[in-house]
Motif scaffolding. Sequence first.
Motif, short mmCIF file in Angstrom:
data_model
loop_
_atom_site.label_atom_id
_atom_site.label_comp_id
_atom_site.label_asym_id
_atom_site.label_seq_id
_atom_site.Cartn_x
_atom_site.Cartn_y
_atom_site.Cartn_z
N SER A 114 11.19 12.64 71.45
CA SER A 114 10.02 12.69 72.34
C SER A 114 8.77 13.09 71.57
O SER A 114 7.68 12.60 71.87
CB SER A 114 10.27 13.66 73.50
OG SER A 114 10.37 14.98 73.03
N LYS A 115 8.91 13.95 70.55
CA LYS A 115 7.74 14.32 69.73
C LYS A 115 7.22 13.11 68.96
O LYS A 115 6.00 12.86 68.93
CB LYS A 115 8.12 15.41 68.73
CG LYS A 115 8.28 16.78 69.32
CD LYS A 115 8.62 17.76 68.22
CE LYS A 115 8.96 19.12 68.75
NZ LYS A 115 9.38 20.03 67.70
N ARG A 118 5.48 10.60 71.27
CA ARG A 118 4.16 11.10 71.67
C ARG A 118 3.15 10.89 70.55
O ARG A 118 2.03 10.41 70.77
CB ARG A 118 4.26 12.59 72.02
CG ARG A 118 2.97 13.18 72.54
CD ARG A 118 3.14 14.63 72.92
NE ARG A 118 3.45 15.48 71.78
CZ ARG A 118 2.54 16.03 70.97
NH1 ARG A 118 1.25 15.83 71.17
NH2 ARG A 118 2.91 16.78 69.96
N LYS A 122 -0.17 8.46 70.44
CA LYS A 122 -1.49 9.01 70.15
C LYS A 122 -2.19 8.24 69.02
O LYS A 122 -3.36 7.91 69.10
CB LYS A 122 -1.38 10.49 69.73
CG LYS A 122 -1.24 11.44 70.91
CD LYS A 122 -0.95 12.85 70.46
CE LYS A 122 -2.11 13.52 69.80
NZ LYS A 122 -3.13 13.98 70.74
#
Length: 137
Positions: A114-115, A118, A122
């Motif tokens: 999930s990091k 993300r 971005k």
Amino acid sequence: MLTISNNVHLPDAEIELSYIRAQGAGGQNVNKVSSAVHLRFDIQASSLPAFYKERLLALRDSRITADGVLIIKAQQYRTQEQNRADALARLAELIIGAAKVEKKRRPTKPTLGSKTRRLDTKSRRGSIKAGRGKVDF
């Protein structure tokens, strides 16, 4: 008798119902007929178990007075019977909701996947925005 759960019941004598004229639009019907229901329920004087009483009195609800009396006004429907059923249903819903114990949340950390998702999103969004700038020749 109002049934809250399998082993919790409220006798009709503990629930005080009064009928009043409803507010708002409706013309002659509203002006002539007392179809709104004013329900009063004294929490401390009721036959509810102590757990239910404590939870209800701890609620930050504007319908509960300082004396521990719950007041519900039902005027949504045109007939007295429907408003009475609505008021009793709202009373039961409030008691059931107060008795429900929330499971305590255990804080968790975000996963590696999930990091990375993300951060990828971005950077992709940043490159899209960077492409919107002024063009130099």
